[in-house]
Design a protein around this motif. Structure first.
Motif, PDB file in Angstrom:
ATOM      1  N   LYS A 212      31.071  -8.345 -21.957  1.00 44.40           N
ATOM      2  CA  LYS A 212      32.502  -8.006 -21.885  1.00 44.40           C
ATOM      3  C   LYS A 212      32.729  -6.921 -20.831  1.00 44.40           C
ATOM      4  N   HIS A 213      31.887  -5.899 -20.835  1.00 43.37           N
ATOM      5  CA  HIS A 213      32.012  -4.814 -19.859  1.00 43.37           C
ATOM      6  C   HIS A 213      31.764  -5.317 -18.444  1.00 43.37           C
ATOM      7  N   LEU A 214      30.770  -6.150 -18.301  1.00 41.16           N
ATOM      8  CA  LEU A 214      30.445  -6.699 -16.986  1.00 41.16           C
ATOM      9  C   LEU A 214      31.601  -7.555 -16.468  1.00 41.16           C
ATOM     10  N   ASP A 215      32.185  -8.354 -17.349  1.00 40.15           N
ATOM     11  CA  ASP A 215      33.325  -9.181 -16.963  1.00 40.15           C
ATOM     12  C   ASP A 215      34.489  -8.308 -16.497  1.00 40.15           C
ATOM     13  N   TRP A 216      34.764  -7.207 -17.209  1.00 41.26           N
ATOM     14  CA  TRP A 216      35.842  -6.315 -16.805  1.00 41.26           C
ATOM     15  C   TRP A 216      35.559  -5.735 -15.424  1.00 41.26           C
ATOM     16  N   HIS A 217      34.326  -5.295 -15.184  1.00 41.22           N
ATOM     17  CA  HIS A 217      33.987  -4.724 -13.880  1.00 41.22           C
ATOM     18  C   HIS A 217      34.158  -5.753 -12.768  1.00 41.22           C
ATOM     19  N   GLN A 218      33.831  -7.005 -13.057  1.00 42.40           N
ATOM     20  CA  GLN A 218      34.041  -8.059 -12.073  1.00 42.40           C
ATOM     21  C   GLN A 218      35.538  -8.243 -11.795  1.00 42.40           C
ATOM     22  N   GLN A 219      36.357  -8.162 -12.829  1.00 43.30           N
ATOM     23  CA  GLN A 219      37.808  -8.262 -12.635  1.00 43.30           C
ATOM     24  C   GLN A 219      38.310  -7.101 -11.785  1.00 43.30           C
ATOM     25  N   TRP A 220      37.800  -5.900 -12.039  1.00 39.49           N
ATOM     26  CA  TRP A 220      38.191  -4.728 -11.253  1.00 39.49           C
ATOM     27  C   TRP A 220      37.823  -4.940  -9.785  1.00 39.49           C
ATOM     28  N   LEU A 221      36.610  -5.421  -9.536  1.00 32.83           N
ATOM     29  CA  LEU A 221      36.180  -5.671  -8.160  1.00 32.83           C
ATOM     30  C   LEU A 221      37.063  -6.725  -7.501  1.00 32.83           C
ATOM     31  N   ALA A 222      37.439  -7.741  -8.231  1.00 29.31           N
ATOM     32  CA  ALA A 222      38.310  -8.786  -7.679  1.00 29.31           C
ATOM     33  C   ALA A 222      39.678  -8.223  -7.311  1.00 29.31           C
ATOM     34  N   LEU A 223      40.218  -7.322  -8.134  1.00 29.20           N
ATOM     35  CA  LEU A 223      41.511  -6.695  -7.814  1.00 29.20           C
ATOM     36  C   LEU A 223      41.416  -5.842  -6.558  1.00 29.20           C
ATOM     37  N   ASN A 224      40.293  -5.183  -6.385  1.00 34.15           N
ATOM     38  CA  ASN A 224      40.129  -4.276  -5.264  1.00 34.15           C
ATOM     39  C   ASN A 224      39.651  -4.963  -3.994  1.00 34.15           C
ATOM     40  N   ALA A 225      39.227  -6.205  -4.108  1.00 34.04           N
ATOM     41  CA  ALA A 225      38.708  -6.909  -2.938  1.00 34.04           C
ATOM     42  C   ALA A 225      39.798  -7.242  -1.925  1.00 34.04           C
TER      43      ALA A 225
END
Length: 189
Positions: free
Chosen positions: A25-38
């Motif tokens: 769950k935490h890893l998925d959230w971090h991936q979402q954060w990276l996608a927003l910032n990309a």
């Protein structure tokens, strides 16, 4: 970028030990954060499921996965810091916001955008210098954008202009990416 992300999530947990379900769950959230910032940045991040990213991380054999728990020892954590340091700058702004909110909660101050922004300003300039973040943008805009992303990703919610933490577990994890910038140094430090 996957392996440093796995390491960043693991090391942000204070005891460096977390259930696989929560870790994913935490890893998925971090991936979402990276996608927003990309968007509009130099960050590139291949879209892969959290489970696949975990498996790629486990293939490096630098941390452990036993009985549905992902963990590392203190000696492994020291080695893993190298990998975390390659990516942690991408998570320090949400971490700063979480530290600010936590501080405001302990001081019993309303979690308005203005209060969070004002509370974060001094620490923001130190964080920008320490992590070589862009300091050309307006600090209030940086904080507002970060807070809006945390709302979009369901870490925070806002009602009548007052913010509230929605996901306490992830909120605490995000704080782990940055030492508390509001701790006052003492003579002993």
């Amino acid at each position: 970028m996957h392996y440093p992300c796995v390491v960043a999530v693991l090391l942000a947990n204070q005891i460096h030990k977390v259930s696989e379900v929560l870790f994913l769950k935490h890893l998925d959230w971090h991936q979402q954060w990276l996608a927003l910032n990309a968007k509009g940045s130099l960050v590139t991040y291949q879209k892969t499921s959290a489970q696949e990213v975990l498996q790629q991380g486990l293939a490096q054999q630098k941390f452990e996965h036993n009985d549905a728990v992902v963990s590392c020892t203190e000696s492994q954590a020291l080695i893993l810091n190298y990998y975390r340091n390659n990516i942690v700058h991408l998570f320090v702004l949400p971490s700063l916001v979480c530290h600010s909110i936590d501080s405001l909660i302990s001081e019993q101050i309303d979690l308005t955008l203005q209060n969070i922004d004002k509370h974060s300003q001094d620490a923001l300039s130190v964080v920008q210098q320490s992590y070589f973040l862009n300091s050309e943008n307006d600090p209030s805009e940086v904080m507002t954008e970060t807070i809006n992303k945390l709302v979009k990703l369901d870490i925070l919610t806002v009602h009548n202009e007052v913010y509230q933490v929605l996901d306490e577990t992830l909120f605490m994890l995000l704080k782990g990416h940055l030492d508390n910038p509001f701790d006052k140094p003492t003579l002993a430090n």
